[in-house]
Structures are given as structure tokens and as C-alpha cells.
Design a protein around this motif. Sequence first.
Motif, mmCIF file in Angstrom:
data_model
loop_
_atom_site.group_PDB
_atom_site.id
_atom_site.type_symbol
_atom_site.label_atom_id
_atom_site.label_comp_id
_atom_site.label_asym_id
_atom_site.label_seq_id
_atom_site.Cartn_x
_atom_site.Cartn_y
_atom_site.Cartn_z
ATOM 1 N N ILE A 69 107.410 22.821 -28.572
ATOM 2 C CA ILE A 69 107.099 24.246 -28.737
ATOM 3 C C ILE A 69 105.817 24.428 -29.545
ATOM 4 C CG2 ILE A 69 107.890 26.395 -29.807
ATOM 5 C CD1 ILE A 69 110.745 25.545 -29.138
ATOM 6 N N CYS A 70 105.685 23.649 -30.618
ATOM 7 C CA CYS A 70 104.484 23.751 -31.456
ATOM 8 C C CYS A 70 103.230 23.356 -30.679
ATOM 9 C CB CYS A 70 104.638 22.869 -32.696
ATOM 10 S SG CYS A 70 105.864 23.469 -33.873
ATOM 11 N N VAL A 71 103.324 22.262 -29.903
ATOM 12 C CA VAL A 71 102.173 21.821 -29.110
ATOM 13 C C VAL A 71 101.799 22.863 -28.066
ATOM 14 C CG1 VAL A 71 101.376 20.116 -27.437
ATOM 15 C CG2 VAL A 71 102.608 19.364 -29.476
ATOM 16 N N ALA A 72 102.815 23.417 -27.381
ATOM 17 C CA ALA A 72 102.548 24.442 -26.371
ATOM 18 C C ALA A 72 101.901 25.669 -26.998
ATOM 19 C CB ALA A 72 103.861 24.831 -25.679
ATOM 20 N N PHE A 73 102.406 26.056 -28.163
ATOM 21 C CA PHE A 73 101.821 27.207 -28.858
ATOM 22 C C PHE A 73 100.380 26.926 -29.248
ATOM 23 C CE2 PHE A 73 101.787 31.005 -31.311
ATOM 24 C CZ PHE A 73 101.051 30.730 -32.464
ATOM 25 N N GLY A 74 100.117 25.696 -29.739
ATOM 26 C CA GLY A 74 98.749 25.333 -30.132
ATOM 27 C C GLY A 74 97.800 25.352 -28.956
ATOM 28 N N ILE A 75 98.250 24.797 -27.812
ATOM 29 C CA ILE A 75 97.398 24.785 -26.617
ATOM 30 C C ILE A 75 97.117 26.208 -26.143
ATOM 31 C CG2 ILE A 75 97.320 24.135 -24.183
ATOM 32 C CD1 ILE A 75 98.897 21.620 -24.928
ATOM 33 N N THR A 76 98.149 27.041 -26.123
ATOM 34 C CA THR A 76 97.974 28.438 -25.714
ATOM 35 C C THR A 76 96.986 29.150 -26.615
ATOM 36 O OG1 THR A 76 100.268 28.483 -24.924
ATOM 37 C CG2 THR A 76 99.175 30.606 -25.266
ATOM 38 N N LEU A 77 97.104 28.899 -27.911
ATOM 39 C CA LEU A 77 96.191 29.533 -28.871
ATOM 40 C C LEU A 77 94.751 29.093 -28.643
ATOM 41 C CD1 LEU A 77 95.980 31.358 -31.362
ATOM 42 C CD2 LEU A 77 96.340 29.338 -32.787
ATOM 43 N N VAL A 90 93.446 27.982 -25.814
ATOM 44 C CA VAL A 90 92.966 28.558 -24.553
ATOM 45 C C VAL A 90 92.536 30.009 -24.760
ATOM 46 C CG1 VAL A 90 93.656 29.269 -22.227
ATOM 47 C CG2 VAL A 90 94.313 27.007 -23.099
ATOM 48 N N CYS A 91 93.361 30.764 -25.496
ATOM 49 C CA CYS A 91 93.027 32.174 -25.753
ATOM 50 C C CYS A 91 91.734 32.292 -26.553
ATOM 51 C CB CYS A 91 94.177 32.850 -26.504
ATOM 52 S SG CYS A 91 95.681 33.051 -25.514
ATOM 53 N N MET A 92 91.562 31.422 -27.538
ATOM 54 C CA MET A 92 90.348 31.453 -28.346
ATOM 55 C C MET A 92 89.124 31.116 -27.517
ATOM 56 S SD MET A 92 91.723 29.712 -31.894
ATOM 57 C CE MET A 92 90.084 29.765 -32.620
ATOM 58 N N CYS A 93 89.274 30.116 -26.618
ATOM 59 C CA CYS A 93 88.147 29.729 -25.749
ATOM 60 C C CYS A 93 87.765 30.866 -24.811
ATOM 61 C CB CYS A 93 88.514 28.485 -24.948
ATOM 62 S SG CYS A 93 88.630 26.975 -25.953
#
Length: 257
Positions: free
Chosen positions: A205-213, A215-218
Motif C-alpha cells: 500500500i505504501c509503495v502504491a501510494f508513493g508511486i501514485t504521488l 506520477v501526480c507530481m510529474c
Amino acid sequence: MSLVNKKIFEKFGGVKSNLLDNQCTILQTNVRDIKELMTVLLVQGVTRSIYELDIHDDFQETTQAMGAAFAAALLPLLHACSEGYAMMVHKDLSPGKSTKGSYEVVKNAIEQNYDCMGIKCEDVGGLVDIWGDGYLAGAEACNGVMPVKRDDITLSSGSGGTSDDSGSVSSVAYVPPVTTSNFSASKSKHDTTTYVIAIVVLSVICVAFGITLLVCMCKKKKKANENEADGNRVFTASLETIGHEDKEAADAEKEII
């Protein structure tokens, strides 16, 4: 439910009556008794945890966490009585160090402060064996207090012990729901598996949240860059238009002259 817990709930009923009847003096006494009874539970939790760690070499994270939690709750009360004894208990049950803790050291440090904390040997008792009529090796109660089986326990408003015809006092406060026989290999394996699965799920869950974050920042940064580029193009086009208009105006002026 243990006898100590029954006594605590009994005291809660008394506190309710005291509040309704405006009996402030008796209320203060009942509150003090509740605090002392709750201290008994903390002492029992600490001694049981350090016994499993030291005597049974049960180094599970759950056992270490249990010892640290009970110790954290008890230490302020113990520190108020003796800073030195509190430090001894802290060193033997602090996270990461409890695997080398000493049951004898912790037990003695706490027992030396029973009077100061307002509790008795009869209240705390010892670590009762699976049959309920004796103690585990080295886990006897202080002052020669003997255990009493659950069937012989009766609730009263007095102390945590009972007396037989010979006048000897028996401990009824601590018949622990978890004994040595309950720390089976299957239970340990099940607990370990459960915690591993929980850790893995949380990690995913933490990794998925980090990746999503990320992507949104990019995307946000890319959009900002695009807006900035569009602004630059508009500004350049405006400059070119202004320059062209100025040139036309200059040419027209020359023709007039």
C-alpha cells in the motif's frame, strides 16, 4: 474475568454511587483503590512478560512488545517511588534490550516498591502453573503467599487474598489467562505469519501510494512547464507583432516626409 478486574468494576459502581450521593470523601478513597488495583495489573503484565523472555527464551516480537508496553505504563509509578529501581526495569524491558533482561532483577525491583505503590503480595500473587495450585519455577509470590484455584475465588471488598483455618494467606489475584503451555509452536507460527502478511500488505500500500504521488507530481510539473512554454510563445509573438507594427509606422512616416 480476573479477580482484580472484578474488584475494579465493583469500585466503579461505588464511584457512581458516591457521585450521585455527593460523597466526596468516600469517592476519593474509591478512586485511590482503583488506581492501586490497576497498578496490580501492570505489575502482573510486566512480570509475566519478563518471565517468558528470560526463563522461556520466548523472544517473539509480540512478547517483547507486551513487556515494553506494560513497563511503559508502570515506570512512572515506579519512578515516583524509586528512580534507581525504575531505571533497572527500564533497562531490562526497553525495546531491543529485553531479550537480555533478567526476571529476578525486574521482579525484585518491583517488589521492593509494593508498599510505596499501595499494593500487596496478596494482590499481585505469582505466575500460577497450568494446574492452578502451584507456581511456575522461580515465579512464586512474595511473603510465602500461596495460590488459590479459580473455583475457590470469591469476590469481596477486602484485600486480594484469602485466609484458611490455619491463618495462612493465599493469593487469588493472579491466575494468568496465558501460561507456559499456551505459548505453543503453532500459535507462534500463526502469529508470525499474520504479522508478516500485515507488513507485506502495508508495504504494498505504501509503495502504491508513493508511486501514485510521484506520477501526480510529474504530471503537475509537466503541465506547469507546458503552461510556461505557452506563455513564452504568446509573449514572443506579442513582441514580434509590436516590432512589426513599429516598423510599418516608421516606413509610413518616411513616405510622408
